[in-house]
Design an enzyme around this catalytic site. Structure first.
Site, short mmCIF file in Angstrom:
data_model
loop_
_atom_site.label_atom_id
_atom_site.label_comp_id
_atom_site.label_asym_id
_atom_site.label_seq_id
_atom_site.Cartn_x
_atom_site.Cartn_y
_atom_site.Cartn_z
N CYS A 95 0.85 -1.20 0.00
CA CYS A 95 0.00 0.00 0.00
C CYS A 95 0.88 1.24 0.00
O CYS A 95 1.46 1.57 -1.02
CB CYS A 95 -1.00 -0.03 1.15
SG CYS A 95 -0.31 -0.48 2.75
N SER A 96 1.00 1.93 1.12
CA SER A 96 1.71 3.21 1.11
C SER A 96 2.37 3.50 2.45
O SER A 96 2.54 4.66 2.81
CB SER A 96 0.73 4.33 0.77
OG SER A 96 -0.33 4.33 1.71
N CYS A 97 2.76 2.46 3.20
CA CYS A 97 3.36 2.68 4.53
C CYS A 97 4.61 3.54 4.40
O CYS A 97 5.43 3.32 3.50
CB CYS A 97 3.68 1.34 5.18
SG CYS A 97 2.18 0.36 5.45
FE FE Z 1 1.64 0.22 3.23
#
Ligand code: FE
Length: 192
Positions: A95-97
């Protein structure tokens, strides 16, 4: 995307799940008060203070918190160091951590599917698109963030920065250099 976010915010507000004022305060915090300048202070300290650098490798979360940077999305920090032999890059393939307390909110490209899928398959190609060319012999290691662990790249200290104090060093540290898609600026490059 803007419309979808606004529609979602409206529905959640109408149902009483969120308070728009609280949302605005959170967004303002990460747009104006928390950002990559925080991470730049961490890097500048590590370049200046060998004991602090060692602390970053043994307990990055505590070492970073000692400068006042902590909180959501930064509870378990790991610092990876660029050396003449190895360049590090960070991604979240799922995702976008991203380490919010030291870098702020992630750039759009970091969240994009092309970056997330390509950086693990072709890191050199991705680097080239960011204008970075590394020697063939240099190893590139890609770190995949998780819901628990967030990475910060410690870029190499640029030549010509000998004798710089921490303020001057911090100005050489770009956001991308701490993700691994860029390098620290060279003094006198016009950008620092
Ligand atoms: Fe993520």
């Amino acid at each position: 995307m803007d419309l979808r976010v606004r529609a979602l915010e409206t529905v959640l507000t109408q149902k009483g799940y969120i308070d728009p004022a609280a949302l605005d305060a959170i967004i303002d915090t990460y747009q104006t008060r928390v950002g990559p300048r925080n991470g730049a202070r961490v890097v500048a300290r590590a370049w200046s203070d060998p004991a602090y650098r060692e602390w970053l490798f043994t307990d990055a979360t505590a070492a970073i918190a000692s400068l006042g940077y902590q909180g959501r999305q930064g509870e378990h920090m790991v610092v990876v160091e660029n050396t003449p032999e190895r360049h590090n890059m960070v991604v979240c393939t799922l995702c976008s951590c991203y380490p919010w307390p030291v870098l702020g909110l992630p750039p759009t490209w970091y969240k994009s599917a092309p970056y997330r899928s390509r950086v693990v398959k072709d890191p050199r190609g991705v680097l080239a698109e960011f204008g970075v060319a590394l020697p063939e012999a240099m190893e590139i290691r890609v770190w995949d963030s998780t819901a628990e662990v967030r990475y910060l790249v410690l870029p190499r200290r640029p030549e010509g920065s000998e004798g710089f104090d921490e303020d001057a060093l911090a100005r050489l540290v770009t956001r991308d250099s701490m993700i691994g898609t860029g390098l620290a600026l060279r003094p006198g490059s016009g950008l620092s």
